[in-house]
Design a protein around this motif. Structure first.
Motif, short mmCIF file in Angstrom:
data_model
loop_
_atom_site.label_atom_id
_atom_site.label_comp_id
_atom_site.label_asym_id
_atom_site.label_seq_id
_atom_site.Cartn_x
_atom_site.Cartn_y
_atom_site.Cartn_z
N PRO A 19 0.81 -1.23 0.00
CA PRO A 19 0.00 0.00 0.00
C PRO A 19 0.84 1.28 0.00
CG PRO A 19 -0.90 -1.60 1.54
CD PRO A 19 0.42 -2.14 1.08
N SER A 20 2.05 1.22 0.56
CA SER A 20 2.88 2.43 0.68
C SER A 20 3.15 3.07 -0.67
CB SER A 20 4.21 2.09 1.36
OG SER A 20 4.96 1.18 0.57
N ILE A 21 3.42 2.26 -1.70
CA ILE A 21 3.81 2.83 -2.99
C ILE A 21 2.62 3.45 -3.71
CG2 ILE A 21 3.52 0.85 -4.53
CD1 ILE A 21 6.60 3.17 -4.29
N ALA A 22 1.39 3.07 -3.31
CA ALA A 22 0.20 3.71 -3.91
C ALA A 22 0.12 5.18 -3.52
CB ALA A 22 -1.06 2.97 -3.45
N PHE A 23 0.79 5.55 -2.44
CA PHE A 23 0.78 6.93 -1.97
C PHE A 23 2.08 7.66 -2.28
CE2 PHE A 23 -2.15 4.49 0.61
CZ PHE A 23 -3.28 5.31 0.65
N ALA A 24 2.90 7.09 -3.18
CA ALA A 24 4.17 7.71 -3.55
C ALA A 24 3.94 9.03 -4.29
CB ALA A 24 4.97 6.76 -4.43
N PRO A 25 4.96 9.90 -4.30
CA PRO A 25 4.83 11.16 -5.03
C PRO A 25 4.56 10.93 -6.52
CG PRO A 25 6.76 11.19 -3.61
CD PRO A 25 6.24 9.78 -3.61
N ARG A 26 3.99 11.93 -7.15
CA ARG A 26 3.69 11.84 -8.59
C ARG A 26 4.94 11.51 -9.39
NH1 ARG A 26 -0.08 14.44 -12.33
NH2 ARG A 26 0.96 14.72 -14.35
N SER A 27 6.10 11.99 -8.91
CA SER A 27 7.35 11.77 -9.64
C SER A 27 7.66 10.28 -9.82
CB SER A 27 8.51 12.45 -8.92
OG SER A 27 8.64 11.95 -7.58
N PHE A 28 7.24 9.45 -8.87
CA PHE A 28 7.45 8.01 -9.00
C PHE A 28 6.68 7.46 -10.20
CE2 PHE A 28 5.41 3.86 -8.15
CZ PHE A 28 6.52 3.04 -8.29
N PHE A 29 5.41 7.80 -10.28
CA PHE A 29 4.59 7.31 -11.39
C PHE A 29 5.08 7.84 -12.73
CE2 PHE A 29 1.90 6.85 -7.66
CZ PHE A 29 1.36 5.58 -7.83
N GLU A 79 -8.75 1.87 -7.20
CA GLU A 79 -9.24 3.02 -7.96
C GLU A 79 -8.29 4.21 -7.81
OE1 GLU A 79 -13.70 4.45 -9.03
OE2 GLU A 79 -13.22 4.25 -6.90
N GLN A 80 -7.71 4.38 -6.64
CA GLN A 80 -6.75 5.46 -6.43
C GLN A 80 -5.51 5.25 -7.29
OE1 GLN A 80 -5.84 6.61 -2.38
NE2 GLN A 80 -3.70 6.95 -2.92
N ILE A 81 -5.03 4.01 -7.36
CA ILE A 81 -3.85 3.71 -8.20
C ILE A 81 -4.17 3.97 -9.66
CG2 ILE A 81 -2.28 1.88 -8.94
CD1 ILE A 81 -2.74 0.57 -6.17
N ILE A 82 -5.36 3.59 -10.09
CA ILE A 82 -5.78 3.84 -11.48
C ILE A 82 -5.74 5.35 -11.77
CG2 ILE A 82 -7.71 3.71 -13.10
CD1 ILE A 82 -8.57 1.12 -11.62
N SER A 83 -6.27 6.14 -10.84
CA SER A 83 -6.31 7.59 -11.02
C SER A 83 -4.91 8.18 -11.08
CB SER A 83 -7.11 8.22 -9.88
OG SER A 83 -7.10 9.62 -9.98
N ALA A 137 -0.51 10.62 -14.43
CA ALA A 137 0.89 10.65 -14.84
C ALA A 137 1.10 10.11 -16.25
CB ALA A 137 1.73 9.85 -13.85
N GLY A 138 0.04 9.60 -16.87
CA GLY A 138 0.17 9.01 -18.20
C GLY A 138 0.95 7.71 -18.20
N THR A 139 0.87 6.96 -17.10
CA THR A 139 1.62 5.71 -16.95
C THR A 139 0.71 4.52 -17.23
OG1 THR A 139 2.98 6.74 -15.24
CG2 THR A 139 3.02 4.34 -15.35
N GLN A 140 1.19 3.61 -18.07
CA GLN A 140 0.41 2.41 -18.39
C GLN A 140 0.25 1.54 -17.14
OE1 GLN A 140 2.13 -1.12 -20.50
NE2 GLN A 140 0.83 -0.40 -22.18
N LEU A 141 -0.95 0.98 -16.96
CA LEU A 141 -1.25 0.19 -15.76
C LEU A 141 -1.82 -1.16 -16.15
CD1 LEU A 141 -1.69 -0.08 -12.66
CD2 LEU A 141 -3.93 0.99 -13.00
N SER A 142 -1.39 -2.19 -15.42
CA SER A 142 -1.97 -3.53 -15.59
C SER A 142 -2.21 -4.13 -14.21
CB SER A 142 -1.04 -4.44 -16.40
OG SER A 142 0.18 -4.66 -15.69
#
Length: 751
Positions: free
Chosen positions: A608-618, A661-665, A670-675
């Protein structure tokens, strides 16, 4: 005096052996044995209680008690003195049984006339079969020598039962290896299969529990132990064993084989009339009963060591090695206590299924079973003791249930299930080349997970659009040494070749926790799942991770390369790992080596920690994949290896889906592809839910692609999302009922 008693013991065992060889049915043999034991022990009563079921003992033969009580008197486990023996696995002795705490008076037996009581367990290598009891009218104190002698007799009875000596009309007299058995384990890999048992380690059957010549039997024992010592010394001398856990286990084995007390106890059993192998097994059974009740994990580990050592010695003495000459059946179901990945891979796709007494959902065996697409049931207690080679067996990996020697009605119902699955597979095959496009026009990309070269043929046949996760750790887990860089580069290159232009995402080593390399010493961690594993190991052991990154770069020459780092819990871990990859790319370029045409670097979100990482990570990630299995266990604080809690928590839980849903958002911003990668991606209800939330790429086992595609093509994702939103507004804790309702209605209308 001792010599006379030893002689009496040998005489009794020979009489029991003669009874075994004599014609007659099981009940007659058991009655005769009770008579012989009472006569030899100079007691008025000898009774044999056998387990009717795991919780119930039945009086099956008696010399001295009323005949009408036989097959009518029953006791629950722990009930009375007999039940206490059965529960504890230890002898119970008293000079005045009626005055003993816990005594249960059974008037139908007529035992009120008898005061003294001695009961010992009838057991075979941890398998408790019943209780052997002698009683006398007088308040008699049984000597230690008499207790020991009765334990030897009980051990021989256990071996006679194994040989089928007590087959009879009564349920409790039926041989354990003839009756149908239902076992409830846990799902290691979904799927169902019907076949015949193939034992990975066939159980040793002692056909000569009684020895005529103690001198000869002792010589056989000493010769067998000498061979065992030589085997262990040879293993320790092997250069590729290395330091660490392997050496510690073998050194423990060496210590056991030189134990004077171990040899003395077995020699004493031989003096009493046992054969060499029966003496080994009696010592093994006694030690098991003693250590099974110990809470200390170190001492319980010694139980496994002693089991392995004793089994090695028994195979030497009996000549019953792993290669027994038995022919593997055409549809084998592998049955084992546990098995390593390399051994399982040796069997390959010949297997229809696997059943293990131990194992875990994240174990090496489970990973290989998923790669081989064969059902796996774990935690099937006692399966190796109950099953024999060739026994019919049904494995339901969907429910974690195993039917051994099933009744005809059960087998017929199971075959109906297999037929329905086969019909569904045929229907799914017709969808192979069609897109997973919902009625609303939304297209979902379906990828497959892989870990072996053997998986790659499934890429085209399953209709997968690529490999969303290639587990690279299997190449490390199945070797006794670290693979060379050239070996890995060649393997990864062949993987890309066999993908036939479809994308492949290589996940770097995900080791640690329950995936410990054979040549890597396990870490003594209180909670390995949350300890030193995956990217944490890679960044600390940079030589191994660096070699793997170099191999991937060289494998993808003139082709695109996608690398994903597992278990990233902090953005700095991803930054460090990505920097390592880039430095190796620069090094290869400086050396004039050709490079991949394109390199994309991603991370797995499993905490869960990385779901709250700064935008720069994504933004730094070219792509992100949600590792659903680990993310769910950490979100709910529910160990997925713990059957008591892991099924309590559902992917469809409203709180968990809010995190998704938060991770999707965040990825969309950030325009990052998600799977999404994990078991839930391959379950139709969960897959539709994830797609309705906005995930456009799902990665699953090949066999799940057809069912998921079939459902997606019949559903309107907008309608699913509407139902989910309404359920959340109502405050429902789970969205499963809402989604299932929409799916059922859609499938009804499509029929």
């Amino acid at each position: 005096m001792a010599e006379r008693k030893d002689s009496e013991s040998r005489k009794l065992l020979k009489r029991l052996r003669d009874t075994l060889a004599a014609p007659g049915d099981g009940q007659a043999r058991l009655d005769q044995i009770a008579h012989h034991i009472a006569d030899s022990m100079a007691t008025e009563v000898c009774s044999v209680y056998l387990f009717r079921d795991p919780q119930t003992l039945e009086l099956c033969a008696s010399e001295g008690l009323r005949p009408e009580a036989v097959h009518h008197t029953r006791l629950r486990l722990g009930e009375g003195l007999v039940g206490r023996v059965a529960r504890s696995g230890q002898p119970v002795m008293t000079a005045n049984a009626p005055a003993e705490k816990g005594f249960r008076y059974m008037p139908e037996t007529g035992e009120e006339r008898y005061c003294s009581f001695l009961g010992v367990p009838i057991q075979r290598v941890g398998e408790r079969l019943g209780v052997l009891v002698v009683q006398s009218r007088d308040e008699r104190e049984f000597t230690d020598d008499e207790v020991y002698g009765l334990e030897v007799v009980a051990m021989v009875l256990a071996e006679m039962a194994e040989l089928g000596a007590f087959l009879g009309n009564g349920d409790a007299l039926s041989k354990a290896h003839r009756a149908p058995v239902l076992m409830r384990g846990a799902t290691g890999q979904e799927g169902a299969a019907e076949g015949r048992v193939w034992l990975h380690e066939p159980r040793v059957v002692i056909t000569n529990p009684v020895g005529d010549d103690p001198v000869r039997e002792k010589a056989r024992l000493e010769e067998g132990v000498a061979q065992l010592r030589a085997q262990i010394d040879a293993l320790l001398d092997q250069s590729d064993i290395g330091e660490g856990d392997h050496n510690e286990v073998l050194e423990t084995f060496r210590m056991f084989t030189r134990s004077k007390s171990w040899m003395r106890r077995m020699s004493e059993d031989i003096e009493r009339g046992l054969s060499a192998e029966a003496a080994v097994e009696k010592e093994q059974s006694t030690a098991r009963a003693r250590l099974e009740s110990v809470a200390d994990p170190y001492l319980r580990d010694r139980l496994h060591d002693l089991d392995d050592l004793s089994n090695r010695l028994l195979r030497i003495l009996t000549g019953q090695g792993r290669d027994t000459g038995a022919q593997m059946p055409a549809n084998p179901i592998l049955v084992a206590r546990n098995i390593g990945p390399a051994e399982l891979l040796e069997y390959g796709r010949k297997l229809r299924g696997v059943v293990l007494e131990e194992g875990s959902v994240g174990s090496h065996a489970a990973i290989v079973a998923r790669s081989l697409a064969i059902p796996l049931v774990i935690h099937a207690s006692r399966i190796t003791r109950e099953a024999l080679n060739g026994d019919p067996i049904l494995v339901d990996g969907d429910t974690g249930i195993v039917h051994l020697r099933p009744e005809d009605s059960v087998a017929a119902a199971f075959r109906d299930k297999l037929a329905m699955q086969e019909a569904a597979s045929t229907r799914y095959a017709s969808l192979r080349d069609l897109p997973a496009e919902a009625l609303c026009g939304t297209r979902i990309e379906l990828y497959m997970n892989a870990g072996l070269m053997a998986d790659l043929p499934s890429l085209k046949g399953s209709g997968a659009e690529g490999v969303g996760l290639f587990r690279t750790e299997l190449q490390f887990l199945t070797r006794t040494r670290v693979p060379r860089r050239t070996e890995l580069a060649g393997l990864y290159s062949r993987v890309i070749d066999n993908a036939l232009g479809r994308p492949v995402v290589f996940r770097t080593l995900d080791i640690g926790s329950d995936k410990v390399l054979p040549y890597m010493k396990p870490q003594d961690e209180p909670n390995p799942a949350m300890g030193w594993r995956a990217i944490r190991v890679g960044l600390d052991k940079r030589g191994v991770l660096g070699m793997q990154l170099q191999a991937l770069i060289r494998a993808a020459v003139d082709r695109p390369l996608q690398v994903m780092f597992p278990f990233v819990a902090d953005p700095t871990e991803f930054v460090a790992a990505r920097a390592m990859l880039m430095s190796y790319l620069e090094r290869e370029a400086a050396m004039g080596r050709p490079l991949p045409t394109d390199v994309r670097v991603g991370a797995m979100i499993e905490t869960p920690s990385i779901a709250f990482a700064p935008r720069s990570f994504f933004e730094a990630c070219d792509f992100v994949s949600i590792g659903g299995n680990d993310l769910k266990q950490f979100f709910f604080a529910a160990d997925r290896e713990n059957e008591r809690v892991r099924r309590r928590y559902d992917t469809m839980n409203t709180s968990f889906l809010s995190l998704i849903e938060q991770i999707i958002s965040r990825c969309a911003d950030a325009g990052t592809q998600l799977s999404f990668c994990g078991e839930d991606a391959g379950r139709p209800v969960e897959a539709v839910t994830l797609a309705a939330l906005g995930i456009r790429r799902l990665s699953m086992r090949p066999a799940s692609i057809g069912p998921v595609k079939n459902v997606i093509r019949q559903i309107d994702l907008a309608a699913v999302r509407t139902a989910m939103d309404l359920a959340r507004e109502r405050g429902e804790p789970s969205l499963r009922p809402a989604v299932t309702g929409v799916l059922n209605e859609a499938l009804r209308l499509s029929q």
